[in-house]
Scaffold this motif. Structure first.
Motif, PDB file in Angstrom:
ATOM      1  N   LEU A 122       0.838  -1.201   0.000  1.00  0.00           N
ATOM      2  CA  LEU A 122       0.000   0.000   0.000  1.00  0.00           C
ATOM      3  C   LEU A 122       0.872   1.248   0.000  1.00  0.00           C
ATOM      4  N   LEU A 123       0.611   2.155  -0.952  1.00  0.00           N
ATOM      5  CA  LEU A 123       1.370   3.391  -1.029  1.00  0.00           C
ATOM      6  C   LEU A 123       0.603   4.563  -0.433  1.00  0.00           C
ATOM      7  N   TRP A 124      -0.716   4.580  -0.676  1.00  0.00           N
ATOM      8  CA  TRP A 124      -1.529   5.687  -0.190  1.00  0.00           C
ATOM      9  C   TRP A 124      -2.969   5.245  -0.160  1.00  0.00           C
ATOM     10  N   SER A 125      -3.707   5.721   0.831  1.00  0.00           N
ATOM     11  CA  SER A 125      -5.129   5.413   0.871  1.00  0.00           C
ATOM     12  C   SER A 125      -5.821   6.461   1.724  1.00  0.00           C
ATOM     13  N   LYS A 126      -7.069   6.808   1.356  1.00  0.00           N
ATOM     14  CA  LYS A 126      -7.774   7.831   2.119  1.00  0.00           C
ATOM     15  C   LYS A 126      -9.273   7.703   1.927  1.00  0.00           C
ATOM     16  N   ARG A 127     -10.004   8.166   2.925  1.00  0.00           N
ATOM     17  CA  ARG A 127     -11.467   8.203   2.883  1.00  0.00           C
ATOM     18  C   ARG A 127     -11.941   9.641   2.880  1.00  0.00           C
ATOM     19  N   TYR A 128     -13.018   9.907   2.176  1.00  0.00           N
ATOM     20  CA  TYR A 128     -13.562  11.264   2.142  1.00  0.00           C
ATOM     21  C   TYR A 128     -15.069  11.211   2.276  1.00  0.00           C
ATOM     22  N   GLN A 129     -15.623  12.314   2.802  1.00  0.00           N
ATOM     23  CA  GLN A 129     -17.069  12.476   2.752  1.00  0.00           C
ATOM     24  C   GLN A 129     -17.339  13.843   2.143  1.00  0.00           C
ATOM     25  N   ILE A 130     -18.087  13.874   1.036  1.00  0.00           N
ATOM     26  CA  ILE A 130     -18.234  15.142   0.290  1.00  0.00           C
ATOM     27  C   ILE A 130     -19.634  15.282  -0.268  1.00  0.00           C
ATOM     28  N   ARG A 131     -19.910  16.525  -0.680  1.00  0.00           N
ATOM     29  CA  ARG A 131     -21.196  16.800  -1.324  1.00  0.00           C
ATOM     30  C   ARG A 131     -21.059  16.507  -2.817  1.00  0.00           C
ATOM     31  N   GLU A 132     -22.215  16.347  -3.445  1.00  0.00           N
ATOM     32  CA  GLU A 132     -22.213  15.971  -4.857  1.00  0.00           C
ATOM     33  C   GLU A 132     -21.440  16.970  -5.714  1.00  0.00           C
ATOM     34  N   GLU A 133     -21.623  18.279  -5.431  1.00  0.00           N
ATOM     35  CA  GLU A 133     -20.969  19.275  -6.291  1.00  0.00           C
ATOM     36  C   GLU A 133     -19.452  19.302  -6.084  1.00  0.00           C
ATOM     37  N   GLU A 134     -18.963  18.596  -5.060  1.00  0.00           N
ATOM     38  CA  GLU A 134     -17.520  18.593  -4.819  1.00  0.00           C
ATOM     39  C   GLU A 134     -16.827  17.392  -5.468  1.00  0.00           C
ATOM     40  N   LEU A 135     -17.588  16.553  -6.137  1.00  0.00           N
ATOM     41  CA  LEU A 135     -17.010  15.329  -6.688  1.00  0.00           C
ATOM     42  C   LEU A 135     -15.861  15.624  -7.639  1.00  0.00           C
ATOM     43  N   ARG A 136     -16.031  16.590  -8.503  1.00  0.00           N
ATOM     44  CA  ARG A 136     -14.984  16.879  -9.472  1.00  0.00           C
ATOM     45  C   ARG A 136     -13.724  17.402  -8.776  1.00  0.00           C
ATOM     46  N   ALA A 137     -13.938  18.298  -7.807  1.00  0.00           N
ATOM     47  CA  ALA A 137     -12.795  18.817  -7.058  1.00  0.00           C
ATOM     48  C   ALA A 137     -12.090  17.676  -6.318  1.00  0.00           C
ATOM     49  N   LEU A 138     -12.893  16.710  -5.810  1.00  0.00           N
ATOM     50  CA  LEU A 138     -12.291  15.559  -5.133  1.00  0.00           C
ATOM     51  C   LEU A 138     -11.420  14.767  -6.104  1.00  0.00           C
ATOM     52  N   ALA A 139     -11.923  14.579  -7.320  1.00  0.00           N
ATOM     53  CA  ALA A 139     -11.146  13.839  -8.311  1.00  0.00           C
ATOM     54  C   ALA A 139      -9.799  14.520  -8.539  1.00  0.00           C
ATOM     55  N   HIS A 140      -9.807  15.837  -8.674  1.00  0.00           N
ATOM     56  CA  HIS A 140      -8.548  16.571  -8.872  1.00  0.00           C
ATOM     57  C   HIS A 140      -7.644  16.409  -7.668  1.00  0.00           C
ATOM     58  N   HIS A 141      -8.265  16.409  -6.479  1.00  0.00           N
ATOM     59  CA  HIS A 141      -7.469  16.262  -5.262  1.00  0.00           C
ATOM     60  C   HIS A 141      -6.803  14.880  -5.223  1.00  0.00           C
ATOM     61  N   VAL A 142      -7.555  13.845  -5.619  1.00  0.00           N
ATOM     62  CA  VAL A 142      -6.966  12.498  -5.639  1.00  0.00           C
ATOM     63  C   VAL A 142      -5.831  12.441  -6.658  1.00  0.00           C
ATOM     64  N   SER A 143      -6.030  13.106  -7.796  1.00  0.00           N
ATOM     65  CA  SER A 143      -4.949  13.157  -8.777  1.00  0.00           C
ATOM     66  C   SER A 143      -3.700  13.781  -8.169  1.00  0.00           C
ATOM     67  N   ASP A 144      -3.881  14.855  -7.378  1.00  0.00           N
ATOM     68  CA  ASP A 144      -2.743  15.495  -6.712  1.00  0.00           C
ATOM     69  C   ASP A 144      -2.053  14.514  -5.775  1.00  0.00           C
ATOM     70  N   GLU A 145      -2.862  13.765  -5.010  1.00  0.00           N
ATOM     71  CA  GLU A 145      -2.281  12.830  -4.046  1.00  0.00           C
ATOM     72  C   GLU A 145      -1.503  11.732  -4.761  1.00  0.00           C
ATOM     73  N   VAL A 146      -2.107  11.170  -5.808  1.00  0.00           N
ATOM     74  CA  VAL A 146      -1.428  10.103  -6.549  1.00  0.00           C
ATOM     75  C   VAL A 146      -0.140  10.648  -7.164  1.00  0.00           C
ATOM     76  N   TYR A 147      -0.235  11.821  -7.739  1.00  0.00           N
ATOM     77  CA  TYR A 147       0.922  12.449  -8.372  1.00  0.00           C
ATOM     78  C   TYR A 147       2.044  12.641  -7.370  1.00  0.00           C
ATOM     79  N   HIS A 148       1.683  13.174  -6.213  1.00  0.00           N
ATOM     80  CA  HIS A 148       2.697  13.443  -5.204  1.00  0.00           C
ATOM     81  C   HIS A 148       3.324  12.154  -4.670  1.00  0.00           C
ATOM     82  N   THR A 149       2.483  11.130  -4.449  1.00  0.00           N
ATOM     83  CA  THR A 149       3.010   9.873  -3.934  1.00  0.00           C
ATOM     84  C   THR A 149       3.998   9.253  -4.908  1.00  0.00           C
TER      85      THR A 149
END
Lengths: 303, 429
Positions: free
Chosen positions: B125-152
């Motif tokens: 396991l390199l990285w893992s995380k849980r989130y709770q978000i509103r529907e309109e934040e889904l796209r921003a969450l996707a970008h955030h996960v991309s940032d995390e994967v990129y950084h890892t």
């Protein structure tokens, strides 16, 4: 253990006491004469001459009462006497019983003393016997020692004789051996030379294999090693790799990190991805590859 | 026994000596010094959770592809809703695998869980995380996960949650409509900050990402404004006769360098934002324009015609000394530094065509990054890896992204109208 002196004293006292009691018992019957008769006799005589007689009319009943009283007195006295006699008899009996007991005890003590004396005598005899036996043993031991010494001396003498003999034989054999040895050495040298030549060939072959496979392994890992972008070329990591005989990478351990975990992981991935690594089939040569220390330094990239 | 042991040791020592270079007591030593330059292969499992999960996965795939540093391993199976086993991904060539699941919680809330594992190292396991978000934040969450994967996986900060500003020009016959727009870095969610019938030009983000400075011709003359991105509040910065143009923020956000031609010739001026105090930075008769601060705030790059054709010059603020920076090509303009100050990106013309060029600071050599003839307005991403620029496609102005090493080339989705003068935001927060 009966101590004889105190026993003697006790015995003496007991005897004296018994004698005394006996004397007492024998003297007692003299005291049992009724005192009344003697004293009344004396009393009647003494009163008559001294005082004028006052005639007194005597009553029957009073006389009888007095007589009765006297009678009962006498009876009582007698009874008392009897009682006293009984008591004395009882005492004498008790004393006798005690005496008997004492005598019995004395007997017992005597017997015990005698038994003890016998026992001690027995022990002394036993001791004596033991000492005698010990002395006997000692004597026999000494005899044996003397015999052993004698034997030893005899042996030594024999050995010396044998040694002398042996020496003679050896000197003769040595000469023969020296000749044989020289011959052997010459032969052995030939064999050793041949073996060394073969081993050198073998080592060269193995070393050649080792060099060849070292290069193959480096190449295999290098092909899989994706360099991190803008990596610092000065950094280096060190890994320990364990291989199975078919080249499978069993274990990759980071021994020294470069400080850049991305660089470390890029090399680690490359090692895993290059599995199975090319290794020689010859087991002797493969042995060298069981355990590999790999230093990784991102100096350049293949075009 | 002891005697025997010593002999064995001697024999081993002898054997080891024969194999030169083997240290006594350890293993065979190897040295590896050459690798390959390639994109990192990554596998992205179908995310569990229906439409929303699928959309999030698509955004992440697009982000990672856009970075130019990843090779998204295609799944050659017919689409499955389940995650593939690690060894299959390994065989397919992926070094890492990303999995995700997104569940609705009701009331337009979602729970999301993501995992990134090392396929080469047998699923570690390199990285893992849980989130709770509103529907309109889904796209921003996707970008955030991309940032995390990129950084890892690269150790660097991802830019997938940053934004871009640009000018959209819509033509309606003779009329033109200009709007200053801000969008996600992948071009989605555009918002208009300003709409005008007169030209808007030269958008420039403040270092903290809260304001954008720009040139407006709404009064039929050029003025420099700043606008607050969140509130839309405006502030007039300069309104001098002549040209007011090319605003550039200092890294500390306290001042700006602008181009004013109030003396007759366009020159560089520095303005303190708190009190409006102005300092003239360049002098002389030549045109100086397109100023940009270096990331350390010590220098200002600018385009100047003082040598004849436009070339890049550098002003050292401490000493006031000006030196020429570009010697290749017949036209160099709009230069800016990468965040590590090892390279400069600029508009570069070799013969006839403009390209985006990258100059190595140490050697001065300029390499072309793009090849189409009408590329302009380069803007560097905050991590220095990507260059956003304006180009033409089928007669329309569109935006392109190219990797600083020339790796990836992408066009952002085109809009109705011409998109021009892009500016990449800094990191937020």
């Amino acid at each position: 253990m009966i101590q004889e002196k105190s026993y003697q004293i006790a015995l003496m006292m007991a005897v004296i006491m018994h004698v005394f009691v006996l004397i007492l018992l024998s003297a007692k019957p003299a005291n049992q004469t009724p005192v009344l008769m003697l004293s009344t006799k004396d009393k009647v005589k003494s009163i008559a001459p001294q005082e004028p007689i006052n005639a007194v009319s005597v009553n029957h009943t009073e006389v009888e009462a007095v007589i009765e009283r006297l009678k009962t007195q006498r009876l009582e006295q007698k009874q008392e006497e009897d009682r006293r006699q009984q008591a004395l008899i009882k005492q004498a009996q008790i004393a006798r019983n005690e005496r008997i007991k004492e005598q019995q005890q004395l007997k017992k003590l005597k017997e015990e003393a005698a038994a003890a004396a016998i026992a001690r005598k027995k022990e002394m005899l036993a001791e004596q016997k033991r000492l005698q036996e010990l002395a006997k043993q000692k004597a026999s031991e000494q005899k044996r020692l003397a015999e052993l010494q004698k034997k030893q001396q005899e042996l030594e003498k024999k050995q010396q004789a044998q040694a002398a003999q042996l020496k003679q034989q050896q000197e003769a054999a040595k000469k023969a051996q020296a000749l044989a040895l020289a011959e052997q050495r010459r032969k052995a040298q030939e064999v050793a030379e041949r073996a060394a030549a073969r081993q050198a060939e073998e080592s060269a072959r193995v070393a050649g294999e080792v060099d060849k496979y070292k290069a193959l392994i480096i190449h295999a890992i290098s092909r899989q090693w994706i360099l991190p972008d803008q990596v610092n070329h000065q950094l280096s990591s060190q890994f320990r790799i364990r291989l199975a005989p078919n080249g499978t990478v069993l274990d990759v351990q980071l021994i020294r990190s470069s400080g850049d975990p991305i660089l470390d992981r890029s090399a680690q991935s490359a090692i895993y991805k290059a599995s199975p690594l090319p290794v020689p089939e010859d087991p002797k040569a493969f042995n060298v590859f069981r355990d590999i220390s790999l230093t990784v330094r991102p100096e350049s990239a293949r075009g | 026994m002891l005697g025997g042991n010593a002999v064995v040791k001697q024999v081993i020592f002898f054997i080891l000596l024969v194999f030169k270079g083997i240290p006594f007591g350890y293993a065979l030593e190897l040295e590896l010094t050459q690798g390959i330059n390639a994109a990192l292969p990554i596998g992205i499992n179908s995310f569990v959770g229906g439409e929303e999960a699928n959309r999030v996965a698509q955004v992440i795939k697009h982000d990672l592809h856009l970075s130019g540093q990843f090779n998204i391993i295609p799944v050659s199976y017919a689409s499955t809703d389940r995650a593939l086993p690690i060894n299959l991904w390994r065989q397919a060539g992926a070094d890492s695998v990303l999995s995700g699941e997104i569940f609705p919680l009701g009331h337009q809330q979602y729970q999301a869980h993501f995992e990134l594992v090392d396929a080469a190292a047998h699923g570690k396991l390199l990285w893992s995380k849980r989130y709770q978000i509103r529907e309109e934040e889904l796209r921003a969450l996707a970008h955030h996960v991309s940032d995390e994967v990129y950084h890892t996986l690269t150790g660097e900060r991802g830019v997938f949650s940053t934004r871009i500003a640009y000018i959209l020009v819509q033509r309606n016959g003779e009329k033109r409509r200009y709007s200053l727009e801000v969008a996600d870095m992948d071009g989605f969610h555009p918002q208009s900050l300003l709409i005008s019938s007169e030209p808007i030009m030269s958008p420039s983000w403040s270092p903290d990402g809260t304001k954008i400075a720009y040139v407006s011709f709404e009064k039929k003359r050029s003025q420099i404004y700043t606008v607050d991105v969140a509130t839309g509040q405006r502030r007039l910065i300069t309104d001098f006769p002549g040209i007011n143009g090319a605003p550039a923020w200092s890294p500390d956000g306290q001042s700006m360098v602008v181009v004013l031609s109030k003396t007759g010739v366009p020159k560089l001026y520095q303005i303190r934002l708190n009190n409006g105090a102005m300092t003239q930075l360049t002098f002389g008769k030549a045109i100086d324009t397109e100023p940009r601060f270096s990331p350390d705030g010590q220098h200002i790059l600018f385009t100047s015609g003082r040598g004849g054709a436009p070339q890049i010059y550098q002003l050292a603020l401490a000493s006031g000394q000006i030196s020429r920076v570009t010697y290749e090509g017949n036209y160099n303009a709009k230069a800016s530094y990468t965040p590590n100050q090892k390279q400069r990106v600029m508009l570069h013309r070799e013969d006839k065509h403009f390209h985006i060029g990258v100059q190595d600071v140490q050697s001065g050599r300029i390499t072309a990054l793009t090849s189409s003839p009408l590329d302009e307005s380069p803007s560097i991403s905050p991590n220095g890896r990507l260059v956003l620029y304006a180009t033409q496609q089928q007669g329309r102005g569109v935006l392109g992204i190219v990797g600083i090493d020339g790796g990836v080339r992408m066009r952002l989705p085109s809009r109705e109208g011409d998109v021009q003068e892009p500016a990449w935001s800094p990191y937020f927060g």
